[in-house]
Design a protein around this motif. Structure first.
Motif, PDB file in Angstrom:
ATOM      1  N   LYS A  57       0.829  -1.205   0.000  1.00 59.50           N
ATOM      2  CA  LYS A  57       0.000   0.000   0.000  1.00 59.50           C
ATOM      3  C   LYS A  57       0.869   1.264   0.000  1.00 59.50           C
ATOM      4  CE  LYS A  57      -4.114  -1.632  -0.103  1.00 59.50           C
ATOM      5  NZ  LYS A  57      -4.952  -1.368  -1.267  1.00 59.50           N
ATOM      6  N   PHE A  58       1.981   1.231   0.751  1.00 59.11           N
ATOM      7  CA  PHE A  58       2.882   2.382   0.853  1.00 59.11           C
ATOM      8  C   PHE A  58       3.521   2.682  -0.503  1.00 59.11           C
ATOM      9  CE2 PHE A  58       6.888   4.473   2.225  1.00 59.11           C
ATOM     10  CZ  PHE A  58       6.346   5.484   2.996  1.00 59.11           C
ATOM     11  N   LEU A  59       3.875   1.631  -1.246  1.00 59.29           N
ATOM     12  CA  LEU A  59       4.466   1.834  -2.570  1.00 59.29           C
ATOM     13  C   LEU A  59       3.441   2.384  -3.558  1.00 59.29           C
ATOM     14  CD1 LEU A  59       6.742  -1.310  -2.922  1.00 59.29           C
ATOM     15  CD2 LEU A  59       7.470   1.068  -2.675  1.00 59.29           C
ATOM     16  N   GLU A  60       2.193   1.971  -3.399  1.00 60.55           N
ATOM     17  CA  GLU A  60       1.127   2.473  -4.272  1.00 60.55           C
ATOM     18  C   GLU A  60       0.823   3.943  -3.978  1.00 60.55           C
ATOM     19  OE1 GLU A  60      -2.241  -0.059  -3.566  1.00 60.55           O
ATOM     20  OE2 GLU A  60      -1.306  -1.783  -4.538  1.00 60.55           O
ATOM     21  N   ASP A  61       0.823   4.279  -2.692  1.00 61.20           N
ATOM     22  CA  ASP A  61       0.431   5.635  -2.287  1.00 61.20           C
ATOM     23  C   ASP A  61       1.026   5.912  -0.911  1.00 61.20           C
ATOM     24  OD1 ASP A  61      -0.785   8.031  -1.608  1.00 61.20           O
ATOM     25  OD2 ASP A  61      -2.803   7.183  -1.479  1.00 61.20           O
ATOM     26  N   GLN A  62       2.015   6.784  -0.847  1.00 55.42           N
ATOM     27  CA  GLN A  62       2.682   7.061   0.422  1.00 55.42           C
ATOM     28  C   GLN A  62       1.800   7.814   1.402  1.00 55.42           C
ATOM     29  OE1 GLN A  62       6.533   8.777  -0.298  1.00 55.42           O
ATOM     30  NE2 GLN A  62       7.410   6.807  -0.809  1.00 55.42           N
ATOM     31  N   TYR A  63       0.628   8.238   0.974  1.00 59.91           N
ATOM     32  CA  TYR A  63      -0.326   8.901   1.872  1.00 59.91           C
ATOM     33  C   TYR A  63      -1.401   7.929   2.343  1.00 59.91           C
ATOM     34  CZ  TYR A  63       1.776  13.229   0.201  1.00 59.91           C
ATOM     35  OH  TYR A  63       2.662  14.237  -0.096  1.00 59.91           O
ATOM     36  N   SER A  64      -1.196   6.651   2.105  1.00 60.85           N
ATOM     37  CA  SER A  64      -2.208   5.639   2.401  1.00 60.85           C
ATOM     38  C   SER A  64      -2.411   5.443   3.908  1.00 60.85           C
ATOM     39  CB  SER A  64      -1.811   4.303   1.767  1.00 60.85           C
ATOM     40  OG  SER A  64      -2.647   3.272   2.222  1.00 60.85           O
ATOM     41  N   ASN A  65      -3.625   5.736   4.354  1.00 61.81           N
ATOM     42  CA  ASN A  65      -3.961   5.464   5.759  1.00 61.81           C
ATOM     43  C   ASN A  65      -3.963   3.970   6.041  1.00 61.81           C
ATOM     44  OD1 ASN A  65      -4.231   8.085   6.749  1.00 61.81           O
ATOM     45  ND2 ASN A  65      -6.295   8.253   5.923  1.00 61.81           N
ATOM     46  N   GLU A  66      -4.287   3.170   5.025  1.00 56.81           N
ATOM     47  CA  GLU A  66      -4.272   1.721   5.193  1.00 56.81           C
ATOM     48  C   GLU A  66      -2.860   1.237   5.537  1.00 56.81           C
ATOM     49  OE1 GLU A  66      -6.619  -0.752   2.350  1.00 56.81           O
ATOM     50  OE2 GLU A  66      -6.925   1.202   1.403  1.00 56.81           O
ATOM     51  N   ALA A  67      -1.872   1.773   4.830  1.00 61.11           N
ATOM     52  CA  ALA A  67      -0.484   1.390   5.103  1.00 61.11           C
ATOM     53  C   ALA A  67      -0.091   1.826   6.505  1.00 61.11           C
ATOM     54  CB  ALA A  67       0.454   2.019   4.071  1.00 61.11           C
ATOM     55  N   CYS A  68      -0.420   3.034   6.857  1.00 57.54           N
ATOM     56  CA  CYS A  68      -0.096   3.568   8.179  1.00 57.54           C
ATOM     57  C   CYS A  68      -0.701   2.692   9.274  1.00 57.54           C
ATOM     58  CB  CYS A  68      -0.589   4.997   8.290  1.00 57.54           C
ATOM     59  SG  CYS A  68      -0.267   5.761   9.890  1.00 57.54           S
ATOM     60  N   ASN A  69      -1.977   2.367   9.135  1.00 63.31           N
ATOM     61  CA  ASN A  69      -2.659   1.546  10.141  1.00 63.31           C
ATOM     62  C   ASN A  69      -2.058   0.147  10.227  1.00 63.31           C
ATOM     63  OD1 ASN A  69      -4.387   3.673  10.690  1.00 63.31           O
ATOM     64  ND2 ASN A  69      -5.989   2.927   9.328  1.00 63.31           N
ATOM     65  N   ALA A  70      -1.710  -0.432   9.090  1.00 62.83           N
ATOM     66  CA  ALA A  70      -1.126  -1.774   9.091  1.00 62.83           C
ATOM     67  C   ALA A  70       0.253  -1.769   9.747  1.00 62.83           C
ATOM     68  CB  ALA A  70      -1.046  -2.326   7.666  1.00 62.83           C
ATOM     69  N   TYR A  71       1.068  -0.745   9.457  1.00 59.36           N
ATOM     70  CA  TYR A  71       2.378  -0.642  10.113  1.00 59.36           C
ATOM     71  C   TYR A  71       2.212  -0.503  11.631  1.00 59.36           C
ATOM     72  CZ  TYR A  71       5.085   0.060   5.776  1.00 59.36           C
ATOM     73  OH  TYR A  71       5.707  -0.092   4.557  1.00 59.36           O
ATOM     74  N   GLN A  72       1.273   0.338  12.048  1.00 58.48           N
ATOM     75  CA  GLN A  72       1.064   0.534  13.487  1.00 58.48           C
ATOM     76  C   GLN A  72       0.590  -0.751  14.161  1.00 58.48           C
ATOM     77  OE1 GLN A  72      -1.486   3.989  13.234  1.00 58.48           O
ATOM     78  NE2 GLN A  72       0.219   5.369  13.688  1.00 58.48           N
ATOM     79  N   GLU A  73      -0.298  -1.475  13.502  1.00 55.95           N
ATOM     80  CA  GLU A  73      -0.772  -2.738  14.069  1.00 55.95           C
ATOM     81  C   GLU A  73       0.359  -3.755  14.138  1.00 55.95           C
ATOM     82  OE1 GLU A  73      -4.186  -6.175  13.406  1.00 55.95           O
ATOM     83  OE2 GLU A  73      -4.343  -4.310  12.275  1.00 55.95           O
ATOM     84  N   ALA A  74       1.175  -3.817  13.095  1.00 59.11           N
ATOM     85  CA  ALA A  74       2.308  -4.745  13.083  1.00 59.11           C
ATOM     86  C   ALA A  74       3.263  -4.436  14.239  1.00 59.11           C
ATOM     87  CB  ALA A  74       3.048  -4.670  11.751  1.00 59.11           C
ATOM     88  N   ALA A  75       3.523  -3.161  14.469  1.00 55.22           N
ATOM     89  CA  ALA A  75       4.434  -2.760  15.553  1.00 55.22           C
ATOM     90  C   ALA A  75       3.909  -3.227  16.905  1.00 55.22           C
ATOM     91  CB  ALA A  75       4.643  -1.255  15.549  1.00 55.22           C
ATOM     92  N   THR A  76       2.596  -3.187  17.098  1.00 54.62           N
ATOM     93  CA  THR A  76       2.038  -3.620  18.390  1.00 54.62           C
ATOM     94  C   THR A  76       2.131  -5.133  18.576  1.00 54.62           C
ATOM     95  OG1 THR A  76      -0.239  -3.842  17.589  1.00 54.62           O
ATOM     96  CG2 THR A  76       0.411  -1.692  18.457  1.00 54.62           C
ATOM     97  N   LEU A  77       2.224  -5.874  17.478  1.00 48.29           N
ATOM     98  CA  LEU A  77       2.302  -7.338  17.569  1.00 48.29           C
ATOM     99  C   LEU A  77       3.716  -7.841  17.835  1.00 48.29           C
ATOM    100  CD1 LEU A  77      -0.081  -8.347  14.638  1.00 48.29           C
ATOM    101  CD2 LEU A  77      -0.561  -8.400  17.094  1.00 48.29           C
TER     102      LEU A  77
END
Length: 82
Positions: A24-44
């Protein structure tokens, strides 16, 4: 994020979240989906010395830098190098 398999909901691993976020980040660096997925991954991630955290926090820093949220970006960049 969870996946359904055989009628059962299964939690997505942090590696799958990173892979999804990278796409998602490569498709669009403003992607909230990418941001949310990174944040969720960090919590895991339980091991705070995991090198994947550098990748996650670095990309979150870039995300917030692009949004001109420099304090938040700096915070993530600092976490990446800790």
């Amino acid at each position: 994020m969870s996946q359904k398999t055989n009628g059962k909901t299964q939690k997505t691993s942090y590696k799958n979240l990173i892979e999804y976020a990278d796409k998602k980040f490569l498709e669009d660096q403003y992607s909230n989906e990418a941001c949310n997925a990174y944040q969720e991954a960090a919590t895991l991630i339980k091991n705070k010395n995991n090198p994947d955290l550098f990748h996650i926090y670095g990309n979150l820093g870039l995300f917030y830098k692009k949004l001109a949220k420099y304090d938040t970006a700096l915070s993530y960049f600092q976490q990446a190098v800790e």
